[in-house]
Design a protein around this motif. Structure first.
Motif: not given
Length: 203
Positions: A143-169
């Motif tokens: 991952m690099q600064s400006g990449d998007l990070v996506f989240f879901r609540r478990g296998p098979g579940q739809p993506i429900y959240h997105v953010g912008i990666y900065l750095q250092d996790g």
């Protein structure tokens, strides 16, 4: 008249020095260098000295990066994308509002679309799921600064959240329980629900 101006500048310089010398160290990212940079930046605006524009710009950049580092909780090398840092900083504290994307209130995808439009001039899809389908997938370790990070609540579940990666996790996002903020991918909740990262390409 010239002497009066010099006296005013000297007084202003002393006032700035007093302020920074008595500012708690914890409130400044760089307590030793910040006062010098601030004073230099302030005085350069009045001195009419055009011989050192690069030093002036460097001082202003230093102050800006220190401010972004403190506000976003990042350790910066002072060579990061300043436009991204500034824009994210400007959005910090915006309350969460489902379906909206203004500084009066925004949801996660609304925040991401606004930042990408302001920083990169790129128009993204409005939903996190649509965004995921239109990015180049990258490994978490790449991952690099400006990449998007996506989240879901478990296998098979739809993506429900997105953010912008900065750095250092760390990433910026609009959370329903706090609005626009910076969080860590190492926090248990986000570590558990992290799904994938994606890079927006303009090709």
């Amino acid at each position: 008249m010239k002497n009066s101006l010099l006296y005013c500048l000297a007084a202003s310089s002393l006032a700035l020095s007093f302020f920074f010398e008595h500012t708690p160290a914890s409130s400044l990212n760089s307590p030793v260098t910040a006062p010098v940079a601030a004073e230099a930046s302030f005085l350069s605006a009045f001195s009419g000295d055009d011989d050192k524009p690069a030093a002036s710009a460097s001082s202003r950049d230093s102050l800006a990066y220190n401010y972004y580092a403190q506000t976003l909780g990042l350790k910066l090398a002072f060579n990061e994308d300043k436009n991204l840092l500034q824009t994210v900083t400007d959005w910090i504290g915006t309350p969460y509002s489902y379906g909206n994307n203004s500084k009066k209130g925004t949801d996660c995808s609304g925040f991401v679309t606004r930042v990408f439009k302001e920083v990169y001039g790129v128009t993204l899809q409005r939903s996190s799921r649509s965004m995921f389908q239109n990015v180049k997938h990258v490994a978490k370790t790449e991952m690099q600064s400006g990449d998007l990070v996506f989240f879901r609540r478990g296998p098979g579940q739809p993506i429900y959240h997105v953010g912008i990666y900065l750095q250092d996790g760390k990433f910026a996002h609009s959370a329903c329980n706090g609005g626009v903020m910076v969080s860590s991918l190492h926090q248990a909740y986000y570590q558990r629900n992290f799904y994938a990262a994606g890079r927006v390409t303009t090709n």
